[in-house]
Write an enzyme that holds these catalytic residues in place. Structure first.
Site, mmCIF file in Angstrom:
data_model
loop_
_atom_site.group_PDB
_atom_site.id
_atom_site.type_symbol
_atom_site.label_atom_id
_atom_site.label_comp_id
_atom_site.label_asym_id
_atom_site.label_seq_id
_atom_site.Cartn_x
_atom_site.Cartn_y
_atom_site.Cartn_z
ATOM 1 N N LYS A 49 -2.438 -22.745 -19.135
ATOM 2 C CA LYS A 49 -2.527 -24.202 -19.287
ATOM 3 C C LYS A 49 -2.295 -24.597 -20.745
ATOM 4 C CE LYS A 49 -5.551 -24.586 -15.288
ATOM 5 N NZ LYS A 49 -6.924 -24.568 -14.755
ATOM 6 N N GLN A 93 -13.324 -25.403 -16.297
ATOM 7 C CA GLN A 93 -12.779 -24.374 -15.407
ATOM 8 C C GLN A 93 -13.859 -23.866 -14.457
ATOM 9 O OE1 GLN A 93 -9.406 -23.336 -15.588
ATOM 10 N NE2 GLN A 93 -9.812 -22.148 -13.748
ATOM 11 N N ASP A 116 -8.876 -32.926 -13.076
ATOM 12 C CA ASP A 116 -8.891 -32.095 -11.869
ATOM 13 C C ASP A 116 -9.195 -32.906 -10.607
ATOM 14 O OD1 ASP A 116 -8.096 -29.516 -12.118
ATOM 15 O OD2 ASP A 116 -10.070 -28.686 -12.605
#
Ligand SMILES: NC(=O)c1ccc[n+]([C@@H]2O[C@H](COP(=O)([O-])OP(=O)(O)OC[C@H]3O[C@@H](n4cnc5c(N)ncnc54)[C@H](OP(=O)(O)O)[C@@H]3O)[C@@H](O)[C@H]2O)c1
Length: 284
Positions: A49, A93, A116
């Protein structure tokens, strides 16, 4: 005739080029990722990322916290990022270590910065058919289906997996695209009988060979989200021999994976545009 491969790598590269252009026009965009602990798979995702963010000119902040970090400490970190004006997008994450309540952390992220799409506000907007931030993987799958002109209106779509990060949002996006959607999971009886009915199958389970050629109809579109690390490298959830029956299929690697990264960057740009009042709603 073997299936046509859906080249997510090439499409993602093109999208990243378009994003780089937008970033140049918008100026500084900040994306912060938070990784708690040292899970090797999470470490790889975070590195990918950051590499992709740097390439398109997004300022990415890589925050690493020790595996024994407490829930309160992580909440403090999220609060700092929420109030940091230089940060447009925040990604924590998952999975988090067992001592931390994931749902509480996700709820603490500013929904506008929640790239997200996991915050209940974003999930609710998606359910209502007016999506703001939606997870990068399901959005990437929709973009691939669009690129390859896969008809969704009235199509029978089966999503295997019901996780918050892939299966559920994927099912809703397909529903909003007017597909007739069935969701399968670990308790589904005779999975193959369900998937054989589908024009489009999206598989997000996390085990190799969940579906094989006998489980799809001739000419179906098969999207393999799975990424399973084994002795032979990364494999998907679908037996590669399924390509002999499918019409279109995503390879692993090189299918959904690169699309996820590209759409995450797109989500950060979306957040930045909203925060600069260039769009009225993050989904606009
Ligand atoms: N390519 C990418 O960018 C990307 C992004 C995200 C995830 N992934 C990969 O996609 C896979 C799924 O990820 P996830 O986060 O969604 O996983 P997850 O949270 O573990 O969810 C897996 C889902 O699969 C269902 N399932 C498990 N065994 C099954 C079976 N035998 N038959 C039917 N359904 C079954 C589970 O059902 P229950 O709900 O009943 O337990 C669950 O809903 C993983 O390999 C992951 O690495 C890839």
């Amino acid at each position: 005739m073997p299936a046509r491969l859906m080249d997510g790598k090439a499409l993602a590269e093109r999208i990243r080029g378009e994003i780089a252009e937008e970033v140049r026009e918008l100026g500084d965009i900040g994306l912060a990722t938070v990784l708690v602990g040292d899970d090797p798979a999470s470490d790889i995702y975070i590195r990918l990322k950051h590499k992709a963010a740097a390439e398109v000119g997004i300022n990415a902040k890589d925050i690493r916290l020790a595996s024994q970090t407490t829930e309160e400490e992580l909440l403090d970190q999220v609060a700092q990022l929420n109030s940091d004006d230089s940060i447009d997008g925040v990604l924590v994450q998952l999975p988090l270590p067992g001592q931390i309540d994931e749902a509480r952390i996700v709820r603490a992220i500013d929904p506008i910065k929640d790239v997200d799409g996991l915050h209940p506000q974003n999930f609710g907007q998606l359910l209502l058919g007016r999506p703001g931030h939606v997870g990068a993987t399901p959005v990437g799958v929709m973009r691939l289906l669009e690129e390859y002109d896969v008809p969704l209106e009235g199509a029978r779509a089966v999503v295997v997996g019901r996780s918050d990060i892939v299966g559920k949002p994927q099912s809703l996006l397909l529903l909003h695209a007017n597909a007739t959607v069935t969701i399968c999971h670990s308790r589904t009886k005779d999975l193959g009988a369900v998937t054989r009915e589908a024009d489009v199958v999206v598989v997000a389970v996390g085990h190799a060979n969940v579906l094989g050629p006998e489980d799809v109809r001739e000419g179906a579109t098969v999207i393999d989200v799975g990424m399973n690390r084994g002795d032979d490298g990364v494999v998907g959830d679908v037996d590669p021999a399924t390509a002999e029956r499918a019409g279109l299929i995503t390879p692993v690697p090189g299918g959904v994976g690169p699309m996820t990264i590209a759409m995450l960057l797109a989500s950060a740009v979306k957040a930045a545009k909203y925060r600069r009042r260039l769009v009225a709603f993050p989904g606009a």
